[in-house]
Design an enzyme around this catalytic site. Structure first.
Site, PDB file in Angstrom:
ATOM      1  N   CYS A  78      55.874 -11.981  19.452  1.00 16.79           N
ATOM      2  CA  CYS A  78      54.453 -11.751  18.845  1.00 16.79           C
ATOM      3  C   CYS A  78      55.278 -10.477  17.779  1.00 16.79           C
ATOM      4  CB  CYS A  78      53.638 -11.279  19.500  1.00 16.79           C
ATOM      5  SG  CYS A  78      52.294 -10.486  18.557  1.00 16.79           S
ATOM      6  N   CYS A 201      54.768 -13.267  11.200  1.00 15.24           N
ATOM      7  CA  CYS A 201      53.849 -13.639  12.149  1.00 15.24           C
ATOM      8  C   CYS A 201      54.112 -14.857  12.771  1.00 15.24           C
ATOM      9  CB  CYS A 201      52.475 -13.602  11.664  1.00 15.24           C
ATOM     10  SG  CYS A 201      51.351 -13.969  12.978  1.00 15.24           S
TER      11      CYS A 201
HETATM   12  N1  DGL Z   1      51.407 -13.963  16.551  1.00 13.82           N
HETATM   13  C1  DGL Z   1      51.465 -12.567  16.296  1.00 13.82           C
HETATM   14  C2  DGL Z   1      52.352 -11.954  15.601  1.00 13.82           C
HETATM   15  O1  DGL Z   1      53.585 -12.837  15.302  1.00 13.82           O
HETATM   16  C3  DGL Z   1      50.141 -11.919  16.104  1.00 13.82           C
HETATM   17  C4  DGL Z   1      48.883 -12.519  15.412  1.00 13.82           C
HETATM   18  C5  DGL Z   1      47.514 -11.783  15.818  1.00 13.82           C
HETATM   19  O2  DGL Z   1      47.140 -11.818  16.948  1.00 13.82           O
HETATM   20  O3  DGL Z   1      47.147 -11.202  14.789  1.00 13.82           O
HETATM   21  O4  DGL Z   1      52.502 -10.888  14.640  1.00 13.82           O
END
Ligand code: DGL
Length: 290
Positions: A78, A201
């Site tokens: 993430c 993301c």
């Molecule tokens: N998948 C996450 C990232 O790479 C976060 C998405 C979220 O929860 O806002 O930032």
């Protein structure tokens, strides 16, 4: 704690199902390793919640995976959690090898011929000090246009939930992708245009077809799953924790997935994107820091 065997699982977590795109790359790079994936969908999205919240959730999850599942390494799948929490996680669990995920600005700068690159990320990532530092490092010859995509990770999460109309979910995701790519500017290969798009993301990887249709076939779209998987291999190797190639009769690679949100949503995502059966998914609660 005694040293962990190389047969211990690798822990992977994300605010939700986005990190499955990283798990996909990890499985391709390390097919005989065991994985525990934790989707914090009960607290997603992280991107609009602020650093303090993301840091507390990330710490609770990292400790949970370390203590309850005896993981030998942690992949923070993430960008938002990496930006907000990775120094805290490293300080709290110094013995645990760790890999984070950051928007691939360096590969994008190297690849772009127009020296103009678009970046889609969560608000948390886009506003972080870590991202500002990355931009400063790679922004000398390349112009980066950055767009915070409020609502997009949430829409992707929603698209796997039960009772949500598929067509409606898809059109919501498409509308957000269209709004955010057009806010970045003009894509193409001519001077002044963005010829490269960075997915900052892990959720956005699951909108790749939509984004490709919006920016056109000549634009390079860069995500980080494969690079993170190679880095995970490197740090395991350095720590002497790489599981040797599967010998005849060895245990098959095990993958267990957990969610703090709706179980059917994780099951649908795991089946849709990783062809994993619903039986490998379970609900979990990681209390204490919400
Ligand atoms: N998948 C996450 C990232 O790479 C976060 C998405 C979220 O929860 O806002 O930032």
């Amino acid at each position: 704690m005694p040293p962990l065997p190389s047969s211990a699982p690798i822990g992977v977590f994300d605010s939700g199902i986005g990190g499955l795109s990283v798990l996909q790359a990890l499985r391709a790079e390390l097919p005989h390793e065991h994985f525990i994936y934790l989707a914090d969908s009960g607290h997603a999205p992280y991107g609009e919640k602020g650093d303090g919240f993301v840091c507390r959730r990330s710490l609770a999850i990292a400790r949970h995976l370390h203590q309850r599942h005896a993981i030998k390494a942690l992949v923070v799948a993430c960008n938002t959690a990496t930006a907000a929490a990775i120094p805290t996680l490293r300080a709290a669990l110094p013995e645990l090898p760790m890999v984070g995920v950051e928007p691939a600005l360096k590969p994008a700068a190297l690849a772009s011929s127009t020296h103009h690159v678009g970046v889609l990320a969560t608000r948390g990532t886009a506003q972080s000090a870590r991202f500002a530092h990355l931009l400063a490092q790679h922004g000398d010859r390349t112009r980066f246009a950055v767009q915070a995509c409020d609502g997009l990770a949430h829409a992707i999460e929603r698209s796997t939930e039960t009772g949500v109309d598929d067509t409606e979910a898809l059109s919501k995701t498409r509308a957000l992708c269209a709004r955010y790519t057009s806010a970045l500017g003009v894509f193409g290969t001519q001077t002044g245009m963005m010829d490269t798009l960075v997915l900052g993301c892990t959720h956005y990887v699951f909108t790749l077809d939509t984004l490709r249709a919006l920016v056109g076939p000549q634009v390079r779209i860069i995500e980080t799953g494969a690079a993170v998987a190679r880095q995970t291999r490197r740090i395991l190797d350095q720590a002497g924790l790489l599981l040797p190639e599967a010998a005849p009769g060895a245990e098959p690679a095990a993958i267990a997935l957990y969610t703090t949100g709706q179980l059917p949503a994780l099951q649908a995502a795991a089946q849709r994107w990783l062809a994993l059966p619903p039986g490998q998914c379970a609900s979990i609660s990681v209390p204490g820091f919400s």
